[in-house]
Design a protein around this motif. Structure first.
Motif, PDB file in Angstrom:
ATOM      1  N   ARG A 132       1.074  -1.327   0.158  1.00 51.53           N
ATOM      2  CA  ARG A 132      -0.180   0.263  -0.067  1.00 51.53           C
ATOM      3  C   ARG A 132       1.017   1.084  -0.109  1.00 51.53           C
ATOM      4  N   PHE A 133       1.742   1.625   1.123  1.00 53.96           N
ATOM      5  CA  PHE A 133       2.453   2.566   1.168  1.00 53.96           C
ATOM      6  C   PHE A 133       4.013   2.438  -0.005  1.00 53.96           C
ATOM      7  N   ALA A 134       4.261   1.323  -1.132  1.00 57.25           N
ATOM      8  CA  ALA A 134       5.364   1.393  -1.629  1.00 57.25           C
ATOM      9  C   ALA A 134       5.786   2.612  -2.470  1.00 57.25           C
ATOM     10  N   ALA A 135       4.968   3.515  -2.904  1.00 56.20           N
ATOM     11  CA  ALA A 135       5.957   4.733  -3.879  1.00 56.20           C
ATOM     12  C   ALA A 135       6.204   5.539  -2.430  1.00 56.20           C
ATOM     13  N   ALA A 136       6.461   5.551  -1.002  1.00 58.35           N
ATOM     14  CA  ALA A 136       7.168   5.885  -0.204  1.00 58.35           C
ATOM     15  C   ALA A 136       8.099   6.147   0.204  1.00 58.35           C
ATOM     16  N   GLU A 137       8.774   5.457  -0.777  1.00 63.92           N
ATOM     17  CA  GLU A 137      10.465   5.828  -1.286  1.00 63.92           C
ATOM     18  C   GLU A 137      10.875   6.434  -0.612  1.00 63.92           C
ATOM     19  N   PRO A 138      12.343   6.065  -0.019  1.00 66.83           N
ATOM     20  CA  PRO A 138      13.351   7.446   0.484  1.00 66.83           C
ATOM     21  C   PRO A 138      13.468   8.661  -0.874  1.00 66.83           C
TER      22      PRO A 138
END
Length: 579
Positions: A28-34
């Motif tokens: 679900r939150f995979a887009a929240a990369e560094p």
């Protein structure tokens, strides 16, 4: 007065306290990369400092004004809000199905932290819209979500929360606003709303194209008290099925409150149905309005705790800048009798370090709470219940600490702090509302000891304190504080009378919040020791050391107050107390 976004400390808290890497490992939150996280934190900081901060002073001096039923804001507010919407900041954590980016709530907290540090009064507008979005997402019908959420998520429309009435205050069971079913005609299946609400933040303005009011009201023959409250959606402008706006609804702002602070935030007295034609839709089930509204309120309570961080950061930066520039007196004991900047004097240094330590402690607690909310969203029930326990802590202690830091900011400025031109007074005036609204801090503490301590038969709170003891390492004072909190919690839950619990609730809430904040600060130190955010190392070590050596022992000293019981509070009656 300008400010510099605390980007690196925010990123540290997002990393060490929210655990963003773990969240990003989920689908679900995979887009929240560094890279994404860093871009958001840096971007919103620059936007807030560049567009919202310059409006803070004019907003305080000019404020919101009511002109023939319309609320007008100073020049620049409409443009700054439009840019906020156009750049997508309102949609950071909004549901992807309705145009949002679907990123973690933690990042939405960061957006509000930066906006509120730049301009607290202005930031209340998107803060309430985020809460309204969540309430509708969880409790609205599919038709309501399709019609209202896309514009709420984008920020094109704003949202409000309508609870308080003149005669009711915090006792929602005493509200009188009514909702009468409509059986026929163009509004069949909807309700006529009639009543008045007070203290409605951003209840009327022209910055957004429509305002979606979420209103608590009673149906005919509803049960008495809080069991008979339902929630209704009442738009400023009627909305057609295709999303287009129609005529103005029968709802209006009849006056604005004249307040101590947050002058640019219109606090409205709202009147519903003066002409008998205020139309609303039921949200969720009949007589279950409080359950739906609490979804919005819990979100708001975390974000009000966030305001403690905001005013703390702004006050600390202002005080540090003044203390470095203000030259007065020689350093005590120095052979050089030349005057030095007051930052060199021991008591000023004490105040500045306390301001910094409290602000960073609030921030650590805020992002830990947000991270638990995000884990709850991913289905982690243990984290969701821990978040419930943390909400009253961040709201109550966070805002109390924010007021303390703002007050210290005035003290550092000395007499100039009491003069409006320096801006220190505005920070204090703005800060003072935060311990009051969204449930006073006494109500938050009562919630902790009457509801939250009992979650899982006490296991949720006990596990939180046990985690602190286990991770405390060589920090004996922190471990001892957590053990004391656990023991007091057991006494309150199992043996104390209700009056005794409530009498000790505020000091107990403070003790518990300081324990969690201190724990989370030690996690930040470990992250730095592991090689992250090395540029913060020296300052972070000093501020965390101050927190552990001075703030934690102070909290431990509240044990006697937390366990004293209620008898002494009622040793005299009300007349004797007044006499």
């Amino acid at each position: 007065m300008t400010y510099t976004p605390a980007t690196q400390d925010q990123l540290l808290a997002i990393h060490a306290n929210a655990g963003m890497a773990e969240l990003a490992a989920s689908e679900r939150f995979a887009a929240a990369e560094p890279d994404m996280v860093e871009a958001i934190v840096e971007g919103i900081g620059q936007f807030a400092a560049g567009e919202w901060a310059p409006l803070d002073r004019v907003g305080d001096l000019t404020g919101a004004a009511l002109d023939e039923g319309r609320v007008r804001l100073p020049d620049g507010f409409a443009e700054a809000y439009r840019h906020y919407v156009e750049q997508g900041w309102n949609a950071i954590a909004g549901p992807a199905a309705y145009g949002g980016q679907g990123l973690p709530f933690t990042l939405a907290c960061n957006v509000l932290e930066n906006l509120g540090t730049a301009n607290m009064a202005f930031s209340l507008l998107p803060m309430l819209s985020v809460g309204a979005t969540e309430a509708l997402e969880h409790h609205g019908s599919e038709a309501q979500k399709a019609k209202y959420l896309p514009k709420l998520v984008s920020g094109e429309w704003s949202g409000t929360m309508n609870l308080t009435e003149p005669q009711a205050g915090s006792d929602l069971g005493a509200l009188r606003t009514t909702a009468t079913p409509i059986a026929e005609g163009e509004h069949a299946g909807k309700y006529r709303i009639a009543g008045q609400k007070i203290f409605i933040t951003w209840g009327e303005h022209d910055l957004a194209g429509n305002i979606v009011h979420l209103v608590l009201a009673r149906l005919p023959d509803a049960p008495a008290g809080s069991r008979g409250i339902s929630l209704f959606l009442v738009p400023k402008y009627h909305v057609a099925d295709d999303g287009s706006l129609g005529a103005r609804n029968d709802v209006r702002c009849v006056s604005l409150e004249h307040k101590l602070g947050i002058h640019a935030s219109p606090t409205c007295v709202m009147s519903y149905g003066d002409n008998g034609e205020c139309i609303g839709e039921l949200v969720g089930a009949e007589n279950r309005g409080l359950m739906a509204m609490f979804t919005m309120m819990n979100n708001a309570r975390i974000n009000v705790g966030n305001q403690g961080v905001q005013v703390g950061e702004r006050a600390t930066q202002a005080a540090l800048a003044y203390a470095r520039d203000r030259v007065q007196s020689a350093r005590a004991g120095s052979p050089d009798k030349s005057p030095v900047p007051i930052v060199e004097h021991p008591d000023v240094r004490r105040m500045l370090l306390r301001m910094r330590a409290l602000t960073e402690g609030m921030r650590a607690l805020l992002y830990h709470t947000a991270g638990q909310v995000d884990r709850g969203t991913l289905g982690d029930e243990e984290a969701a219940r821990r978040a419930e326990v943390l909400v009253p802590m961040i709201k109550a202690w966070g805002t109390d600490a924010g007021v303390e830091v703002a007050s210290l900011g005035i003290q550092v400025h000395g007499g100039m702090g009491f003069i409006e031109e320096t801006g220190a007074a505005q920070i204090y005036r703005d800060a003072r509302i935060a311990p009051i609204y969204e449930g006073t801090n006494g109500i938050q503490a009562a919630d902790l000891v009457t509801r939250k301590l009992g979650l899982g038969d006490g296991a949720v709170f006990a596990a939180l304190m046990e985690d602190i003891v286990r991770d405390a390492g060589e920090e004996d004072a922190l471990a001892d504080l957590a053990r004391t909190c656990r023991a007091i919690g057991e006494w309150m839950r199992d043996d104390a009378t209700l009056d005794d619990r409530l009498a000790g609730s505020v000091p107990f809430c403070t003790m518990s919040a300081v324990a969690v904040a201190g724990w989370q600060l030690t996690r930040q130190l470990r992250a730095i020791e592991g090689g992250a955010f090395g540029g913060l190392a020296a300052a972070k070590q000093a501020s965390v050391r101050f927190f552990l050596d001075r703030v934690v022992p102070e909290a431990a000293g509240l044990k006697a107050s937390a366990t004293a019981g209620a008898e002494g509070l009622y040793a005299i009656d009300a007349d004797q107390l007044a006499g």
